[in-house]
Motif scaffolding. Sequence first.
Motif, PDB file in Angstrom:
ATOM      1  N   ASP A 147       0.862  -1.180   0.000  1.00  0.00           N
ATOM      2  CA  ASP A 147       0.000   0.000   0.000  1.00  0.00           C
ATOM      3  C   ASP A 147       0.894   1.224   0.000  1.00  0.00           C
ATOM      4  O   ASP A 147       2.057   1.165   0.422  1.00  0.00           O
ATOM      5  CB  ASP A 147      -0.889   0.016   1.251  1.00  0.00           C
ATOM      6  CG  ASP A 147      -1.930  -1.091   1.236  1.00  0.00           C
ATOM      7  OD1 ASP A 147      -2.376  -1.486   0.137  1.00  0.00           O
ATOM      8  OD2 ASP A 147      -2.271  -1.571   2.340  1.00  0.00           O
ATOM      9  N   ARG A 148       0.342   2.353  -0.414  1.00  0.00           N
ATOM     10  CA  ARG A 148       1.126   3.595  -0.458  1.00  0.00           C
ATOM     11  C   ARG A 148       1.815   3.857   0.885  1.00  0.00           C
ATOM     12  O   ARG A 148       2.995   4.185   0.929  1.00  0.00           O
ATOM     13  CB  ARG A 148       0.239   4.773  -0.832  1.00  0.00           C
ATOM     14  CG  ARG A 148       1.010   6.094  -0.841  1.00  0.00           C
ATOM     15  CD  ARG A 148       0.139   7.288  -1.076  1.00  0.00           C
ATOM     16  NE  ARG A 148      -0.193   7.412  -2.476  1.00  0.00           N
ATOM     17  CZ  ARG A 148      -0.843   8.438  -2.998  1.00  0.00           C
ATOM     18  NH1 ARG A 148      -1.242   9.439  -2.214  1.00  0.00           N
ATOM     19  NH2 ARG A 148      -1.108   8.489  -4.275  1.00  0.00           N
ATOM     20  N   ASP A 155       2.880   1.903   2.998  1.00  0.00           N
ATOM     21  CA  ASP A 155       3.917   0.925   3.321  1.00  0.00           C
ATOM     22  C   ASP A 155       5.150   1.016   2.427  1.00  0.00           C
ATOM     23  O   ASP A 155       6.098   0.255   2.606  1.00  0.00           O
ATOM     24  CB  ASP A 155       3.339  -0.492   3.245  1.00  0.00           C
ATOM     25  CG  ASP A 155       2.265  -0.718   4.287  1.00  0.00           C
ATOM     26  OD1 ASP A 155       2.373  -0.146   5.391  1.00  0.00           O
ATOM     27  OD2 ASP A 155       1.306  -1.461   4.000  1.00  0.00           O
ATOM     28  N   ASP A 183       1.898   7.519  -6.451  1.00  0.00           N
ATOM     29  CA  ASP A 183       2.262   7.135  -5.086  1.00  0.00           C
ATOM     30  C   ASP A 183       3.640   7.665  -4.703  1.00  0.00           C
ATOM     31  O   ASP A 183       3.822   8.217  -3.616  1.00  0.00           O
ATOM     32  CB  ASP A 183       2.238   5.609  -4.931  1.00  0.00           C
ATOM     33  CG  ASP A 183       0.833   5.040  -4.984  1.00  0.00           C
ATOM     34  OD1 ASP A 183      -0.122   5.762  -4.619  1.00  0.00           O
ATOM     35  OD2 ASP A 183       0.690   3.865  -5.392  1.00  0.00           O
TER      36      ASP A 183
END
Length: 102
Positions: free
Chosen positions: A9-10, A12, A85
């Motif tokens: 995810d962004r 992470d 991102d």
Amino acid sequence: MSDALPHPDRADIRIEAVLHALADPVRLHLVREMNRIGTGCACGAIDLPVTKSTRTHHIRTLREAGVIRVTPEGTSRIATLRRDDLDALYPGMLDAILSAEH
């Protein structure tokens, strides 16, 4: 190839992983070409001086670091640069790396 591949995810995506992934000349070339193309491309569409298994390793490293997104499409896997991102997390970093002399 119907199963989606895992991507961070962004929140992470870590700078250490991104910089490590982009430090390799082959992976940097892949990312530069994806940026130049601007849209998703088949993972095998970019010419590289490596074997298929080594290409797979490089793409996996970029995907796991959060630099690219790989999605199955028919019998191909389409790789897309995660510019939104990366720009949100590390403003200017990707532009600086991609514009550096090679």
